[in-house]
Motif scaffolding. Structure first.
Motif, PDB file in Angstrom:
ATOM      1  N   UNK A 674       0.829  -1.213   0.000  1.00 31.84           N
ATOM      2  CA  UNK A 674       0.000   0.000   0.000  1.00 31.84           C
ATOM      3  C   UNK A 674       0.865   1.266   0.000  1.00 31.84           C
ATOM      4  N   UNK A 675       1.758   1.314  -0.973  1.00 36.40           N
ATOM      5  CA  UNK A 675       2.596   2.500  -1.097  1.00 36.40           C
ATOM      6  C   UNK A 675       2.884   2.815  -2.560  1.00 36.40           C
ATOM      7  N   UNK A 676       3.141   4.100  -2.789  1.00 34.86           N
ATOM      8  CA  UNK A 676       3.498   4.535  -4.138  1.00 34.86           C
ATOM      9  C   UNK A 676       4.922   5.053  -4.081  1.00 34.86           C
ATOM     10  N   UNK A 677       5.813   4.517  -4.911  1.00 31.46           N
ATOM     11  CA  UNK A 677       7.181   5.021  -4.933  1.00 31.46           C
ATOM     12  C   UNK A 677       7.426   5.735  -6.254  1.00 31.46           C
ATOM     13  N   UNK A 678       8.241   6.780  -6.191  1.00 33.94           N
ATOM     14  CA  UNK A 678       8.568   7.550  -7.389  1.00 33.94           C
ATOM     15  C   UNK A 678       9.953   8.124  -7.192  1.00 33.94           C
ATOM     16  N   UNK A 679      10.863   7.781  -8.095  1.00 32.75           N
ATOM     17  CA  UNK A 679      12.230   8.291  -8.048  1.00 32.75           C
ATOM     18  C   UNK A 679      12.826   8.152  -6.656  1.00 32.75           C
ATOM     19  N   UNK A 680      13.460   9.230  -6.197  1.00 38.65           N
ATOM     20  CA  UNK A 680      14.128   9.181  -4.894  1.00 38.65           C
ATOM     21  C   UNK A 680      13.212   9.607  -3.745  1.00 38.65           C
ATOM     22  N   UNK A 681      11.998   9.982  -4.087  1.00 36.63           N
ATOM     23  CA  UNK A 681      11.099  10.474  -3.025  1.00 36.63           C
ATOM     24  C   UNK A 681      10.761   9.373  -2.029  1.00 36.63           C
ATOM     25  N   UNK A 682      10.432   9.800  -0.821  1.00 38.01           N
ATOM     26  CA  UNK A 682       9.971   8.821   0.174  1.00 38.01           C
ATOM     27  C   UNK A 682       8.664   8.220  -0.327  1.00 38.01           C
ATOM     28  N   UNK A 683       8.409   6.923  -0.066  1.00 36.03           N
ATOM     29  CA  UNK A 683       7.161   6.323  -0.539  1.00 36.03           C
ATOM     30  C   UNK A 683       5.945   7.022   0.070  1.00 36.03           C
ATOM     31  N   UNK A 684       4.901   7.076  -0.719  1.00 33.54           N
ATOM     32  CA  UNK A 684       3.646   7.682  -0.261  1.00 33.54           C
ATOM     33  C   UNK A 684       2.709   6.540   0.127  1.00 33.54           C
ATOM     34  N   UNK A 685       2.153   6.610   1.322  1.00 31.61           N
ATOM     35  CA  UNK A 685       1.329   5.485   1.786  1.00 31.61           C
ATOM     36  C   UNK A 685      -0.149   5.730   1.489  1.00 31.61           C
ATOM     37  N   UNK A 686      -0.840   4.658   1.189  1.00 36.52           N
ATOM     38  CA  UNK A 686      -2.295   4.779   1.001  1.00 36.52           C
ATOM     39  C   UNK A 686      -2.981   3.585   1.644  1.00 36.52           C
ATOM     40  N   UNK A 687      -4.298   3.682   1.816  1.00 32.79           N
ATOM     41  CA  UNK A 687      -5.030   2.521   2.358  1.00 32.79           C
ATOM     42  C   UNK A 687      -6.130   2.123   1.382  1.00 32.79           C
ATOM     43  N   UNK A 688      -6.423   0.843   1.373  1.00 37.44           N
ATOM     44  CA  UNK A 688      -7.504   0.315   0.540  1.00 37.44           C
ATOM     45  C   UNK A 688      -8.358  -0.553   1.446  1.00 37.44           C
ATOM     46  N   UNK A 689      -9.631  -0.593   1.174  1.00 35.10           N
ATOM     47  CA  UNK A 689     -10.515  -1.458   1.930  1.00 35.10           C
ATOM     48  C   UNK A 689      -9.927  -2.887   1.939  1.00 35.10           C
ATOM     49  N   UNK A 690      -9.754  -3.491   3.120  1.00 28.77           N
ATOM     50  CA  UNK A 690      -9.062  -4.788   3.195  1.00 28.77           C
ATOM     51  C   UNK A 690      -9.692  -5.884   2.327  1.00 28.77           C
ATOM     52  N   UNK A 691     -11.009  -5.912   2.269  1.00 31.20           N
ATOM     53  CA  UNK A 691     -11.664  -6.945   1.463  1.00 31.20           C
ATOM     54  C   UNK A 691     -11.353  -6.737  -0.009  1.00 31.20           C
ATOM     55  N   UNK A 692     -11.471  -5.478  -0.443  1.00 31.21           N
ATOM     56  CA  UNK A 692     -11.198  -5.169  -1.854  1.00 31.21           C
ATOM     57  C   UNK A 692      -9.735  -5.465  -2.183  1.00 31.21           C
ATOM     58  N   UNK A 693      -8.866  -5.180  -1.229  1.00 30.16           N
ATOM     59  CA  UNK A 693      -7.433  -5.428  -1.455  1.00 30.16           C
ATOM     60  C   UNK A 693      -7.192  -6.931  -1.650  1.00 30.16           C
ATOM     61  N   UNK A 694      -7.801  -7.729  -0.777  1.00 23.50           N
ATOM     62  CA  UNK A 694      -7.628  -9.181  -0.890  1.00 23.50           C
ATOM     63  C   UNK A 694      -8.144  -9.663  -2.245  1.00 23.50           C
ATOM     64  N   UNK A 695      -9.298  -9.152  -2.653  1.00 19.37           N
ATOM     65  CA  UNK A 695      -9.878  -9.572  -3.946  1.00 19.37           C
ATOM     66  C   UNK A 695      -8.929  -9.234  -5.090  1.00 19.37           C
ATOM     67  N   UNK A 696      -8.371  -8.020  -5.061  1.00 22.96           N
ATOM     68  CA  UNK A 696      -7.494  -7.588  -6.152  1.00 22.96           C
ATOM     69  C   UNK A 696      -6.198  -8.397  -6.165  1.00 22.96           C
ATOM     70  N   UNK A 697      -5.641  -8.599  -4.970  1.00 24.33           N
ATOM     71  CA  UNK A 697      -4.357  -9.313  -4.911  1.00 24.33           C
ATOM     72  C   UNK A 697      -4.505 -10.759  -5.384  1.00 24.33           C
ATOM     73  N   UNK A 698      -5.683 -11.333  -5.123  1.00 22.23           N
ATOM     74  CA  UNK A 698      -5.870 -12.751  -5.458  1.00 22.23           C
ATOM     75  C   UNK A 698      -6.752 -13.002  -6.666  1.00 22.23           C
ATOM     76  N   UNK A 699      -7.308 -11.938  -7.226  1.00 20.11           N
ATOM     77  CA  UNK A 699      -8.185 -12.105  -8.383  1.00 20.11           C
ATOM     78  C   UNK A 699      -9.506 -12.762  -8.019  1.00 20.11           C
ATOM     79  N   UNK A 700      -9.998 -12.526  -6.802  1.00 22.16           N
ATOM     80  CA  UNK A 700     -11.280 -13.129  -6.402  1.00 22.16           C
ATOM     81  C   UNK A 700     -12.442 -12.456  -7.116  1.00 22.16           C
ATOM     82  N   UNK A 701     -13.426 -13.259  -7.420  1.00 29.15           N
ATOM     83  CA  UNK A 701     -14.618 -12.752  -8.089  1.00 29.15           C
ATOM     84  C   UNK A 701     -15.748 -12.652  -7.067  1.00 29.15           C
ATOM     85  N   UNK A 702     -16.394 -11.483  -6.992  1.00 25.02           N
ATOM     86  CA  UNK A 702     -17.440 -11.231  -5.987  1.00 25.02           C
ATOM     87  C   UNK A 702     -18.594 -12.228  -6.055  1.00 25.02           C
ATOM     88  N   UNK A 703     -19.042 -12.536  -7.275  1.00 29.55           N
ATOM     89  CA  UNK A 703     -20.260 -13.354  -7.380  1.00 29.55           C
ATOM     90  C   UNK A 703     -20.010 -14.742  -6.810  1.00 29.55           C
TER      91      UNK A 703
END
Ligand SMILES: CC(C)[C@H](C(=O)O)[C@@H](O)C(=O)O
Ligand code: SF4
Length: 749
Positions: A674-703
């Motif tokens: 949950x971070x964005x890195x660009x060049x030498x800058x410090x990484x920028x942190x973000x949050x994603x809904x945990x369920x949605x994150x799990x679905x995206x990371x694993x390719x889970x289908x809602x239905x």
């Protein structure tokens, strides 16, 4: 032992709690509840891909008795010969016809109730639901359409969804939702003479902005709202989405019950009494907590009109076009400059001096009988010889065929026709221009619809939003006009006008009982993994600097006529790209023509329409990650449904990323960390809904995931039948009666 006093609840809390099939599991901490859907409305634009998905997976529609379909967006509004029933003769445009034909095939294959083009109950989904009593208090109601918020006027939780979610609802009758915040907008006091519900909602959006309701469900309250008819309440809730909120609602009361009584699909007899007793409990409790409260004094509201290309660009009709320099936020300033250029307006111009070419009276906001009466009232008040101003083309498009019949029974059609208005058949028409009713480039329209986005009514067309009374006044004057001047005139007018002020219920038409015709479709073997995953995504980012980038801008309506999900990249930002000329638009310039990420410094990216096509087009172009300070809520869920990642960061962070993007720096978006890195800058942190994150990371289908909860859904349905028996489709569910309808034919099956 004394019992603990129950915590006061809002209307939204109550309906939500009554529909939870399964709470988000603490272990997963996903924050998404599985919510049962009582009513599902379906139209031809957002459903073909959903039905195809069902077919591919071999899934039936779980609750045909709670699903109602019609054609509205694509249908021609010219003369409809009642003897003609084949789509080939009725819908000339091949793409529009294909979408209508796909819906007809789908309703037959899946056994759904359907109001076809020649059915007198056909009309805009948000007009026919309430008209038939399909919409009821206390229900959850969804549709692949952002203006589903309209149905909240009945004290329902009603919101728009994307096509993937349509498929989810068809298959499971549920939807995965995160609970929103509670917002209350109270309009108290006395409205000034000549101010109506459209003025009230435009004023509200002007005050809270097009993103003011983001993340919230709005409850409208106060003496003004209580004093409104159901139709006026629908106009208010309809435009909640323009205020950034997916749903708006109004507690049901005597006005609601009187409107619903004896509607074809409303409960009858003892069941009605039981239903009404439950509905009367649907109010926000004393002391219930609202996260956001807004108070609007009624006396502040003047008949209103928009000047720009966002529904928040509102001024009183007595006002002038504002100067963009008067806005403090630079993204808002840029958006205003862009709007004025598009609208061809100069700051300081008096609104009443703006000449118009077209008038459109209709849409799901203002296409109901009271709206037509209100417009006709102005025409009559202007005197027997009043006509549409020379050079102006004015059209009146009833919201449904029943509204049209009612208006004709009252003689309103004659009032309009005599004054030179074009009297049309029902449909969405020039609200969106997916049929032939399009605003030509450079033309200016006074419109009772809800969206003034660039190109909304036709590429290059300019829209001013206003009430039906003001639209009629503008038609007669040839300029934007204050309808109150006509009302005052009517005091001396010799024309005797007595229009009924109460709503006259459209003639109740019995709903035919449909035989469930779908073949038994086997359920696919449970495999909840789709082909796509989202883990680390890198590449060049394209920066954009205006706020409220709407989905009409991302993908204009002509690209919605597809029945597949692919091949949309050529439509991405089509009008903007064309206007800018090939080499100028950011996505046409190297290195951004290969962008894989989009960064918007302006908030509310993807607001407006629920068209999932906008997400499909970005994906097709190669952009699978959008970063912005905030998102239109339906757009955000559409991204997740397509394994794309919407990232929310502060305005400052977005600006920093945009300047990196401008410099051509590669961004790396790592969802696992949950971070964005660009060049030498410090990484920028973000949050994603945990369920949605799990679905995206694993390719889970809602239905497929939800289908594993089949037992919980079935148990909920059993309880629902006992507690709220009127919610099982009545009149047509499960009874084997031959289908009959007006002008029965192959199409009207
Ligand atoms: C076509 C449909 C998806 C869309 C919506 O969601 O609103 C349309 O009704 C609109 O008004 O833009
Ligand atoms: S907003 Fe316009 S296009 Fe969308 S459903 Fe309403 S009438 Fe139809």
């Amino acid at each position: 032992m004394t019992q603990a006093t129950p915590k006061p609840q809002t209307l939204y809390d109550k309906i939500w709690n009554d529909h939870v099939v399964k709470h988000s599991s603490a272990a997963q901490d996903n924050g998404l509840d599985l919510i049962y859907v009582d009513r599902h409305l379906v139209h031809e634009v957002s459903s073909p891909q959903a039905f195809d998905g069902l077919r591919a997976a071999g899934r039936p529609v779980r609750r045909p008795d709670c699903t109602l379909a019609t054609v509205d967006h694509n249908v021609p509004t010219g003369f409809r010969d009642k003897k003609v029933h084949d789509l080939g003769s009725l819908v000339a445009d091949p793409e529009s016809r294909a979408q209508c034909a796909a819906l007809e095939t789908n309703v037959k294959d899946f056994g759904l109730s359907y109001f076809g083009l020649q059915d007198r109950r056909q009309g805009i989904v948000h007009v026919i639901g309430p008209e038939q009593g399909f919409t009821l208090p206390g229900i959850t109601c969804v549709c692949g359409d952002s203006h589903t918020s309209t149905h909240g006027a009945f004290g329902a939780l009603a919101f728009g969804i994307g096509t993937s979610e349509v498929e989810h609802v068809l298959a499971t009758q549920t939807i995965l939702q995160k609970k929103s915040k509670n917002m209350r907008i109270t309009v108290d006091g006395e409205l000034l003479e000549g101010v109506n519900s459209k003025d009230v909602i435009l004023h509200i959006i002007g005050v809270i902005s097009a993103s003011g309701g983001n993340g919230c469900v709005i409850e409208y309250s106060g003496s003004v709202i209580r004093g409104f008819s159901m139709e006026a309440r629908m106009s208010i809730c309809n435009m909640s989405i323009e205020a950034g909120s997916r749903a708006g609602m109004i507690a049901p009361d005597g006005v609601t019950f009187a409107y619903l009584k004896n509607r074809p699909l409303a409960p009858q007899g003892e069941t009605w009494d039981r239903a009404e007793a439950y509905w009367r409990t649907l109010t926000s409790d004393e002391g219930a907590k609202f996260d956001v409260e807004v108070n609007i004094p009624a006396s502040d509201i003047i008949p209103s009109v928009t000047w720009g290309t966002s529904p928040q660009d509102v001024v009183p009709i007595t006002g002038s076009v504002p100067d963009p320099a008067s806005f403090s936020n630079p993204d808002r300033q840029r958006a205003a400059e862009r709007s004025l250029k598009y609208m061809d307006l100069v700051p300081g111009t008096r609104m009443e001096d703006i000449k118009i070419d077209n008038v459109f009276i209709g849409s799901c906001t203002n296409g109901r009988i009271e709206d037509l009466r209100s417009a006709a009232n102005i025409v009559l008040a202007a005197g027997a010889n009043a006509t549409v101003a020379p050079g102006v083309y004015a059209m009146v498009v009833p919201g449904s065929s029943l509204v049209k019949l009612q208006a004709e029974a009252e003689g309103l059609d004659v009032v309009f026709k005599r004054a030179g208005f074009d009297w049309r058949e029902a449909g969405c028409s020039m609200c969106v221009g997916m049929n032939e009713d399009q605003l030509l480039p450079g033309k200016r329209c006074a419109s009772t619809s809800n969206r003034n986005f660039e190109g909304r009514q036709g590429a290059g067309g300019r829209t001013h939003l206003l009430s039906p009374a003001m639209a009629a006044a503008a038609a007669l004057r040839g300029k934007l006009a204050d309808a109150r001047q006509f009302l005052h005139k009517s005091a001396q007018s010799t024309v005797d006008l007595v229009l009924p002020s109460d709503h006259i219920a459209a003639e109740p038409v019995p709903i035919p009982v449909l035989e469930f015709t779908s073949k038994k479709i086997p359920t696919a073997a449970s495999d909840n993994v789709s082909a796509k995953v989202f883990r680390v995504w890198r590449g060049v980012a394209a920066p954009m600097y205006i706020e409220n980038i709407d989905t009409d801008m991302i993908l204009p309506k002509q690209f919605l006529k597809t029945i597949v999900r692919t091949g949309l990249k050529h439509g991405l930002f089509y009008n903007v790209r064309n206007d800018a000329g090939a080499a100028h638009f950011i996505l046409d310039r190297a290195p951004f023509d290969k962008a894989t990420i989009l960064v918007s410094t302006g908030k509310n990216f993807g607001c407006g329409s629920s068209r999932e096509h906008a997400a499909w087009a970005l994906d097709d172009f190669g952009i699978r990650c959008v970063i912005a300070p905030s998102f239109g809520e339906i757009f955000r869920s559409n991204c997740f449904q397509n394994c794309m990642l919407p990232v929310e960061l502060s305005v400052e962070e977005c600006r920093a990323l945009a300047s990196d993007a401008e410099a051509g720096l590669e961004l790396v978006v790592d969802l696992e960390r949950q971070e964005i890195t660009r060049g030498d800058h410090a990484p920028m942190l973000f949050t994603t809904d945990p369920f949605r994150r799990t679905c995206l990371l694993n390719g889970f289908d809602d239905i497929a995931t939800t289908m594993q909860d089949d037992a919980a859904i079935a148990a909920f349905e059993q309880r629902r039948s006992q507690m709220w028996p009127w919610l099982d489709g009545i009149g047509y569910a499960g009874k084997k009666v031959k289908v009959k309808s007006a002008g029965a034919s192959a199409m009207e099956w």
